[in-house]
Design a protein around this motif. Sequence first.
Motif, PDB file in Angstrom:
ATOM      1  N   SER A 104       0.830  -1.201   0.000  1.00  0.00           N
ATOM      2  CA  SER A 104       0.000   0.000   0.000  1.00  0.00           C
ATOM      3  C   SER A 104       0.864   1.250   0.000  1.00  0.00           C
ATOM      4  O   SER A 104       1.666   1.450   0.907  1.00  0.00           O
ATOM      5  N   GLN A 105       0.702   2.084  -1.006  1.00  0.00           N
ATOM      6  CA  GLN A 105       1.454   3.331  -1.069  1.00  0.00           C
ATOM      7  C   GLN A 105       1.107   4.202   0.128  1.00  0.00           C
ATOM      8  O   GLN A 105       1.984   4.673   0.846  1.00  0.00           O
ATOM      9  N   SER A 106      -0.172   4.415   0.355  1.00  0.00           N
ATOM     10  CA  SER A 106      -0.614   5.345   1.403  1.00  0.00           C
ATOM     11  C   SER A 106      -0.500   4.744   2.793  1.00  0.00           C
ATOM     12  O   SER A 106      -0.330   5.464   3.775  1.00  0.00           O
ATOM     13  N   THR A 109      -5.235   2.456   3.151  1.00  0.00           N
ATOM     14  CA  THR A 109      -6.347   1.878   2.388  1.00  0.00           C
ATOM     15  C   THR A 109      -7.153   0.907   3.266  1.00  0.00           C
ATOM     16  O   THR A 109      -6.615  -0.085   3.767  1.00  0.00           O
ATOM     17  N   SER A 157      -1.158   6.548  -9.126  1.00  0.00           N
ATOM     18  CA  SER A 157       0.143   6.105  -8.617  1.00  0.00           C
ATOM     19  C   SER A 157       1.141   5.865  -9.757  1.00  0.00           C
ATOM     20  O   SER A 157       0.824   5.216 -10.756  1.00  0.00           O
ATOM     21  N   LYS A 242      -4.418   3.243 -15.713  1.00  0.00           N
ATOM     22  CA  LYS A 242      -3.992   4.638 -15.801  1.00  0.00           C
ATOM     23  C   LYS A 242      -4.869   5.392 -16.800  1.00  0.00           C
ATOM     24  O   LYS A 242      -5.267   6.527 -16.560  1.00  0.00           O
ATOM     25  N   GLU A 245      -8.484   5.947 -15.373  1.00  0.00           N
ATOM     26  CA  GLU A 245      -8.648   6.924 -14.294  1.00  0.00           C
ATOM     27  C   GLU A 245      -8.302   8.336 -14.717  1.00  0.00           C
ATOM     28  O   GLU A 245      -8.873   9.288 -14.191  1.00  0.00           O
TER      29      GLU A 245
END
Length: 368
Positions: A104-106, A109, A157, A242, A245
Amino acid sequence: EKGGYDWFMRKEIYEQPRAVADTLLGRYDENSRLVLDEIRISENELRSIDKIVIIACGTAFYAGMVAKYAIEHWTRIPCEVELASEFRYRDPIVGPTTLVVAISQSGETADTLMAIRHAQEQKARVLAVCNTNGSTIPREADAVIYTHAGPEIGVASTKGFLTQLVACYLLGLYLAQVRGTKFGDEIAATMAELQAMPAAITEVLEAIEPVLDLAGEFADAPSVLFLGRHVGYPVALEGALKLKELAYIHAEGFAAGELKHGPIALLEEALPVFAVVPPKGRDQLHAKVLSNLQEVRARGARTIVLAEHDDTDVVPYADVLIRLPRVSTLLQPLVATVPLQVFACELATRKGHDVDQPRNLAKSVTVE
Ligand code: F6R
């Protein structure tokens, strides 16, 4: 703040060589040993792991798909990848000898967080691959590999994805080192290749001009398809995500081998079809993708082919050719994804969309 770029996303795309270098920094010592100090799971415990389950959402899930190929190949530990939002609702089989890897980047989530809580209830060990220091997922996990990409502001992302890939490669090599499934010199060779990645990504970015032109050419396409096999398959999925979105265009990624099992019916005159061609290797993959491309061309679709710079076999199958540096198959997503990010960013810009804040999307999704 945007460092002279029109969008944070574009800035973050161009930061990727630096971000990847930072993910690698300090993780390989002078004795040619991988050091992942922040993995607070003992080597003994890592040797007793008999299954790996990767859970993530969206782009991070595609990083997990790539990770599965690398980790299974290097460690011979069975590895599954699952969407975090599906994981706990199917009564998954996990236990004390399962290593759950949450990407998870953040780190916030909700789907991923709920999934790791479920895994911990079943006594699994949880390792987070995360970009945000001190966020909830790494705090609750038993261990963490930080990606050190720096803050990612653009909602879509980019550097988050590439650095997740690198962190997963490091994890795979580390497990191989601990469990002795790969010799030191093999690990060293792959590490050397990883260390060369920032330069390879820079090379892709320096030759990006044709991708920008392509965005002009396909600005009005109602739909775009992406094909790939092996680790090129998640790259295809990421290219399609990508585009959806950012450009709000219908886009789909397929495993190229699945084309004949249905999606081939979608092919029609002038439909843009991107294909990620694997490096020529000992397996049949390269030839298989070329034959998939032949099917696509025979139906009048337009092929945009991403292939190694000296791959001349692809020329007859490509309406447009995007050249990639030579890298080994497993690492190819680190270079192949970049033109697809730039394509989506550029197309969305030409359509007048807000690239950093696409409609209906939030940077971290903190509801299930
Ligand atoms: C796509 C995108 C999302 C995230 C997904 C997971 O560009 O940004 O698909 O990848 O919401 O987010 P993290 O990695 O923060 O858990």
